[in-house]
Motif scaffolding. Structure first.
Motif, PDB file in Angstrom:
ATOM      1  N   PRO A 147      -2.534  13.027  -5.996  1.00  0.00           N
ATOM      2  CA  PRO A 147      -2.271  11.704  -5.417  1.00  0.00           C
ATOM      3  C   PRO A 147      -0.848  11.626  -4.871  1.00  0.00           C
ATOM      4  O   PRO A 147       0.104  12.089  -5.507  1.00  0.00           O
ATOM      5  N   ALA A 148      -0.715  11.049  -3.698  1.00  0.00           N
ATOM      6  CA  ALA A 148       0.598  10.911  -3.068  1.00  0.00           C
ATOM      7  C   ALA A 148       1.290   9.644  -3.562  1.00  0.00           C
ATOM      8  O   ALA A 148       0.657   8.726  -4.086  1.00  0.00           O
ATOM      9  N   ALA A 149       2.585   9.592  -3.381  1.00  0.00           N
ATOM     10  CA  ALA A 149       3.355   8.400  -3.717  1.00  0.00           C
ATOM     11  C   ALA A 149       3.248   7.383  -2.576  1.00  0.00           C
ATOM     12  O   ALA A 149       2.975   7.736  -1.428  1.00  0.00           O
ATOM     13  N   LEU A 150       3.463   6.126  -2.910  1.00  0.00           N
ATOM     14  CA  LEU A 150       3.521   5.089  -1.886  1.00  0.00           C
ATOM     15  C   LEU A 150       4.635   5.405  -0.897  1.00  0.00           C
ATOM     16  O   LEU A 150       5.690   5.925  -1.276  1.00  0.00           O
ATOM     17  N   SER A 151       4.398   5.103   0.370  1.00  0.00           N
ATOM     18  CA  SER A 151       5.410   5.373   1.392  1.00  0.00           C
ATOM     19  C   SER A 151       5.392   4.257   2.431  1.00  0.00           C
ATOM     20  O   SER A 151       4.481   3.421   2.445  1.00  0.00           O
ATOM     21  N   GLY A 152       6.377   4.256   3.297  1.00  0.00           N
ATOM     22  CA  GLY A 152       6.494   3.228   4.317  1.00  0.00           C
ATOM     23  C   GLY A 152       5.782   3.606   5.598  1.00  0.00           C
ATOM     24  O   GLY A 152       5.106   4.638   5.689  1.00  0.00           O
ATOM     25  N   PRO A 153       5.910   2.781   6.619  1.00  0.00           N
ATOM     26  CA  PRO A 153       5.252   3.049   7.902  1.00  0.00           C
ATOM     27  C   PRO A 153       5.901   4.212   8.640  1.00  0.00           C
ATOM     28  O   PRO A 153       7.006   4.646   8.295  1.00  0.00           O
ATOM     29  N   VAL A 154       5.200   4.706   9.654  1.00  0.00           N
ATOM     30  CA  VAL A 154       5.722   5.776  10.498  1.00  0.00           C
ATOM     31  C   VAL A 154       5.895   5.224  11.911  1.00  0.00           C
ATOM     32  O   VAL A 154       5.100   4.405  12.371  1.00  0.00           O
ATOM     33  N   MET A 155       6.939   5.662  12.587  1.00  0.00           N
ATOM     34  CA  MET A 155       7.205   5.203  13.950  1.00  0.00           C
ATOM     35  C   MET A 155       6.436   6.088  14.933  1.00  0.00           C
ATOM     36  O   MET A 155       6.615   7.298  14.975  1.00  0.00           O
ATOM     37  N   VAL A 156       5.565   5.475  15.703  1.00  0.00           N
ATOM     38  CA  VAL A 156       4.769   6.194  16.691  1.00  0.00           C
ATOM     39  C   VAL A 156       4.867   5.440  18.017  1.00  0.00           C
ATOM     40  O   VAL A 156       4.408   4.305  18.121  1.00  0.00           O
ATOM     41  N   ARG A 157       5.508   6.060  18.990  1.00  0.00           N
ATOM     42  CA  ARG A 157       5.666   5.485  20.324  1.00  0.00           C
ATOM     43  C   ARG A 157       6.271   4.081  20.271  1.00  0.00           C
ATOM     44  O   ARG A 157       5.846   3.158  20.969  1.00  0.00           O
ATOM     45  N   GLY A 158       7.250   3.911  19.397  1.00  0.00           N
ATOM     46  CA  GLY A 158       7.981   2.659  19.324  1.00  0.00           C
ATOM     47  C   GLY A 158       7.355   1.583  18.472  1.00  0.00           C
ATOM     48  O   GLY A 158       7.851   0.443  18.438  1.00  0.00           O
ATOM     49  N   VAL A 159       6.273   1.905  17.751  1.00  0.00           N
ATOM     50  CA  VAL A 159       5.597   0.920  16.901  1.00  0.00           C
ATOM     51  C   VAL A 159       5.479   1.479  15.488  1.00  0.00           C
ATOM     52  O   VAL A 159       5.150   2.650  15.299  1.00  0.00           O
ATOM     53  N   ARG A 160       5.748   0.617  14.495  1.00  0.00           N
ATOM     54  CA  ARG A 160       5.673   1.054  13.104  1.00  0.00           C
ATOM     55  C   ARG A 160       4.222   0.912  12.615  1.00  0.00           C
ATOM     56  O   ARG A 160       3.738  -0.206  12.387  1.00  0.00           O
ATOM     57  N   LEU A 161       3.548   2.055  12.485  1.00  0.00           N
ATOM     58  CA  LEU A 161       2.165   2.071  12.046  1.00  0.00           C
ATOM     59  C   LEU A 161       2.085   2.323  10.538  1.00  0.00           C
ATOM     60  O   LEU A 161       2.719   3.247  10.023  1.00  0.00           O
ATOM     61  N   GLY A 162       1.310   1.507   9.881  1.00  0.00           N
ATOM     62  CA  GLY A 162       1.112   1.669   8.437  1.00  0.00           C
ATOM     63  C   GLY A 162      -0.145   2.475   8.169  1.00  0.00           C
ATOM     64  O   GLY A 162      -1.255   1.949   8.229  1.00  0.00           O
ATOM     65  N   LEU A 163       0.022   3.773   7.883  1.00  0.00           N
ATOM     66  CA  LEU A 163      -1.129   4.667   7.681  1.00  0.00           C
ATOM     67  C   LEU A 163      -1.653   4.556   6.246  1.00  0.00           C
ATOM     68  O   LEU A 163      -0.896   4.722   5.283  1.00  0.00           O
ATOM     69  N   MET A 164      -2.924   4.271   6.132  1.00  0.00           N
ATOM     70  CA  MET A 164      -3.609   4.228   4.837  1.00  0.00           C
ATOM     71  C   MET A 164      -4.839   5.120   4.950  1.00  0.00           C
ATOM     72  O   MET A 164      -5.722   4.848   5.761  1.00  0.00           O
ATOM     73  N   VAL A 165      -4.913   6.167   4.147  1.00  0.00           N
ATOM     74  CA  VAL A 165      -6.019   7.107   4.259  1.00  0.00           C
ATOM     75  C   VAL A 165      -7.199   6.611   3.426  1.00  0.00           C
ATOM     76  O   VAL A 165      -7.137   6.558   2.207  1.00  0.00           O
ATOM     77  N   CYS A 166      -8.260   6.200   4.120  1.00  0.00           N
ATOM     78  CA  CYS A 166      -9.566   5.856   3.550  1.00  0.00           C
ATOM     79  C   CYS A 166      -9.479   4.964   2.311  1.00  0.00           C
ATOM     80  O   CYS A 166      -9.303   3.759   2.417  1.00  0.00           O
ATOM     81  N   GLU A 167      -9.613   5.534   1.117  1.00  0.00           N
ATOM     82  CA  GLU A 167      -9.663   4.769  -0.120  1.00  0.00           C
ATOM     83  C   GLU A 167      -8.462   3.868  -0.306  1.00  0.00           C
ATOM     84  O   GLU A 167      -8.544   2.840  -0.996  1.00  0.00           O
ATOM     85  N   ASP A 168      -7.334   4.194   0.313  1.00  0.00           N
ATOM     86  CA  ASP A 168      -6.133   3.374   0.159  1.00  0.00           C
ATOM     87  C   ASP A 168      -6.340   1.961   0.687  1.00  0.00           C
ATOM     88  O   ASP A 168      -5.630   1.035   0.281  1.00  0.00           O
ATOM     89  N   MET A 169      -7.310   1.774   1.596  1.00  0.00           N
ATOM     90  CA  MET A 169      -7.592   0.423   2.086  1.00  0.00           C
ATOM     91  C   MET A 169      -8.274  -0.418   1.014  1.00  0.00           C
ATOM     92  O   MET A 169      -8.272  -1.652   1.073  1.00  0.00           O
ATOM     93  N   TRP A 170      -8.858   0.210   0.020  1.00  0.00           N
ATOM     94  CA  TRP A 170      -9.626  -0.520  -0.991  1.00  0.00           C
ATOM     95  C   TRP A 170      -8.733  -1.069  -2.104  1.00  0.00           C
ATOM     96  O   TRP A 170      -9.230  -1.680  -3.044  1.00  0.00           O
ATOM     97  N   PHE A 171      -7.425  -0.845  -1.985  1.00  0.00           N
ATOM     98  CA  PHE A 171      -6.489  -1.319  -3.002  1.00  0.00           C
ATOM     99  C   PHE A 171      -5.375  -2.137  -2.341  1.00  0.00           C
ATOM    100  O   PHE A 171      -5.019  -1.906  -1.186  1.00  0.00           O
ATOM    101  N   GLU A 172      -4.807  -3.071  -3.082  1.00  0.00           N
ATOM    102  CA  GLU A 172      -3.792  -3.964  -2.528  1.00  0.00           C
ATOM    103  C   GLU A 172      -2.432  -3.284  -2.365  1.00  0.00           C
ATOM    104  O   GLU A 172      -1.687  -3.603  -1.439  1.00  0.00           O
ATOM    105  N   ASP A 173      -2.093  -2.351  -3.260  1.00  0.00           N
ATOM    106  CA  ASP A 173      -0.701  -1.906  -3.336  1.00  0.00           C
ATOM    107  C   ASP A 173      -0.239  -1.149  -2.094  1.00  0.00           C
ATOM    108  O   ASP A 173       0.914  -1.297  -1.666  1.00  0.00           O
ATOM    109  N   VAL A 174      -1.110  -0.343  -1.488  1.00  0.00           N
ATOM    110  CA  VAL A 174      -0.684   0.458  -0.341  1.00  0.00           C
ATOM    111  C   VAL A 174      -0.363  -0.446   0.842  1.00  0.00           C
ATOM    112  O   VAL A 174       0.692  -0.321   1.470  1.00  0.00           O
ATOM    113  N   ALA A 175      -1.257  -1.379   1.153  1.00  0.00           N
ATOM    114  CA  ALA A 175      -1.014  -2.297   2.263  1.00  0.00           C
ATOM    115  C   ALA A 175       0.199  -3.184   1.990  1.00  0.00           C
ATOM    116  O   ALA A 175       0.995  -3.466   2.898  1.00  0.00           O
ATOM    117  N   GLU A 176       0.348  -3.613   0.751  1.00  0.00           N
ATOM    118  CA  GLU A 176       1.497  -4.454   0.397  1.00  0.00           C
ATOM    119  C   GLU A 176       2.805  -3.703   0.616  1.00  0.00           C
ATOM    120  O   GLU A 176       3.768  -4.247   1.181  1.00  0.00           O
TER     121      GLU A 176
END
Length: 557
Positions: A136-165
């Motif tokens: 399991p990976a540690a929580l991390s922040g967004p990544v900058m892609v073409r000038g926009v901060r994208l919040g990447l959540m891999v599959c199951e991470d969407m099913w929990f509150e903490d990653v999006a928060e």
């Protein structure tokens, strides 16, 4: 800072372990998205390897090749085209997980790997076993892609509150979720509910991208979507079809907003069951490089539906049906099998098994004397299995087993007889659903089906009483409760894990429920030896439902 962004959703069908082929598919999809003006192309979870890779991940040289392939993909982005976000297992080079493998999403742009995000929550239930191979990976922040901060959540991470928060608190502007989410009935509503919950909690829009295709017992439907901050769906991608869809985003006063495209989410129905079986069978046969399939054609509804699925998946030229009559086979069955094969355009052969029955009787007589009823019936079934496997050896076609979930549950099948084969499209389809799918197919023909339009299953096959025809006058209901009763009891026992007392309280007869429990329990050893089949329900027989064969527990009343 940019105020517009075009993100392409690449709903693709990768092949497990075909690294070069998957990379070629990714680059071809990127080229198509570039023609549509995409700035970024998003691919599903583990798109470089296919999902789920299972114990392939434990091979160090496999991971070496995966990482090399990702670096080659990164180098291809030096051409000034769109950035790409791909999924791959990745060996961590630093931190607490150093040397371990994370299920990762990687951002490739300008010829380099510019960012990597690991999956935090590893599913370890039902068909999932990711804790076995990933860290399991540690929580991390967004990544900058073409000038926009994208919040990447891999599959199951969407099913929990903490990653999006965590992503929202650290400045993410759009939530992006690459998925490998296998389909089952009711799954659409679960996905949408979790996505909507993350939007509510963060106030951010969300992109949900799912893969397509069959992988062993799993089938992936795609059904990708985008929700804007107001929870309204902006984009729906179709189920069961590959699609490269360019979504257009703009920065507005209250954050990023996706331009809506006219599309509606079709509610799940019997057609989804049918399309799931078609896609799963097509990919199992084609990805394993079989030239086609062989089907024992009995004149009954299970083999007829299996043949229809096979023809729609592969085309009639790749489907061989075989009628194997015994002295107990009715003329109606002979006629129905021929009529159904004719409707479908499949090749039909006939191989009578009476000589084999007589030969086995003579062989076994010194030991058995006169074979008892069950032994004689099973000899017929195994003679048919031997016949199909001989034809399979000769032609190279895979034998398609035709037993439904109701039969597999109670052991109404013969080991090394009608259970022999390489795949079973109906394995997770209850008998009453077999009837529903047969009616549906006779009334529907969708783009991508390779079989003919119109009726493909004769009406008499659907309306006549089912029978194995292994002895005179035999009917399934001689040995089993009516299928509408049996299926409801089985769903209570298998999908809902209910106690016998609870099922009786629903109005079922006590002796019938006890009988079904005993049959289900005693058939575990048979199911363990059955071929794989596509998962359609929340509790499919196979890797998802794992009970001990030797088991003294009972819930009988």
């Amino acid at each position: 800072m940019t105020d517009t962004l075009a993100i392409a959703l690449a709903q693709i069908n990768p092949t497990m372990g075909a690294l070069a082929g998957n990379a070629a598919l990714i680059l071809a999809s990127r080229a198509e998205a570039a023609k549509g003006g995409a700035d970024v192309v998003l691919f599903p979870e583990l798109s470089v390897t296919g999902y789920p890779p299972e114990d392939l991940v434990l091979k160090p040289f496999f991971i070496d090749r995966v990482m090399d392939q990702v670096r080659e993909l990164a180098a291809a982005t030096a051409d000034g085209g769109p950035a790409i976000i791909v999924g791959a297992p990745w060996r961590v080079e630093e931190g607490s997980n150093k040397g371990k493998i994370e299920n990762s999403a990687l951002v490739l742009d300008g010829g380099e790997i510019v960012a990597r995000v690991g999956k935090v929550h590893l599913p370890n239930y039902h068909v999932f076993d990711e804790m076995r191979v990933f860290a399991p990976a540690a929580l991390s922040g967004p990544v900058m892609v073409r000038g926009v901060r994208l919040g990447l959540m891999v599959c199951e991470d969407m099913w929990f509150e903490d990653v999006a928060e965590c992503l929202e608190e650290s400045g993410a502007e759009i939530l992006v979720v690459p998925n490998g989410s296998p389909w089952e009935r009711g799954k659409d509503n679960q996905r949408l509910a979790h996505a909507a919950a993350r939007v509510s909690e963060t106030g951010l829009p969300i992109i949900y991208l799912n893969q397509l295709g069959g992988q062993d017992e799993l089938v992936f439907d795609g059904s990708s979507f985008v929700l804007n901050p107001d929870h309204k769906p902006a984009v729906w991608l179709p189920a069961w079809q590959p699609r490269i869809e360019v979504t257009r985003w703009s920065r507005q006063e209250r954050g990023w907003h996706c331009e809506a495209k006219p599309a509606e989410r079709a509610p799940e129905d019997t057609g989804d069951l049918y399309q799931a079986m078609v896609l799963a069978l097509r990919d199992y046969v084609e990805k394993n490089r079989f030239p086609g399939v062989l089907i024992g054609m009995s004149g009954g509804i299970d083999s007829a539906l299996s043949a229809a699925i096979a023809v729609d998946a592969l085309g009639p030229e790749k489907v061989i049906t075989v009628m194997m009559p015994s002295p107990y086979t009715s003329q109606d069955s002979l006629d129905d099998a021929a009529e159904c094969s004719g409707y479908l355009g499949a090749t039909l052969h006939s191989v009578a098994i009476e000589p084999a029955m007589q030969a086995f009787g003579a062989m076994l007589a010194p030991v058995l004397g006169e074979a008892n009823d069950i032994t004689a019936q099973n000899v017929q079934s195994r003679a048919r299995g031997l016949t199909l496997m001989a034809l399979s050896n000769q032609f190279g076609h895979m034998v398609l087993t035709t037993g439904n979930k109701s039969e597999m549950a109670v052991g109404y099948a013969t080991l090394y007889g009608d259970m022999c084969g390489g795949f079973n499209a109906l394995k997770d389809l209850y008998k009453m659903q077999v009837y529903a799918c047969s009616h549906w197919r006779n009334q529907n023909h969708l783009p991508g089906f390779k079989g003919p339009a119109g009726r493909v299953i004769p009406e008499r096959i659907i309306t006549k009483a089912p029978s194995a025809e292994l002895k005179p006058g035999q009917k399934d209901q001689d040995s089993l409760p009516p299928y509408e009763v049996l299926d409801d009891i089985l769903e209570c026992l298998v999908e809902n894990e209910m106690a016998v007392s609870e099922i009786i309280a629903r109005g079922h007869d006590k002796e019938t429920v006890n009988k079904v429990w005993r049959l289900l329990d005693r058939a575990e050893y048979k199911r363990r030896q059955s071929p794989p089949g596509v998962k359609l329900t929340a509790r499919a027989f196979g890797k998802e439902r794992r009970y001990p064969i030797t088991n003294g527990f009972t819930s009988l009343l």
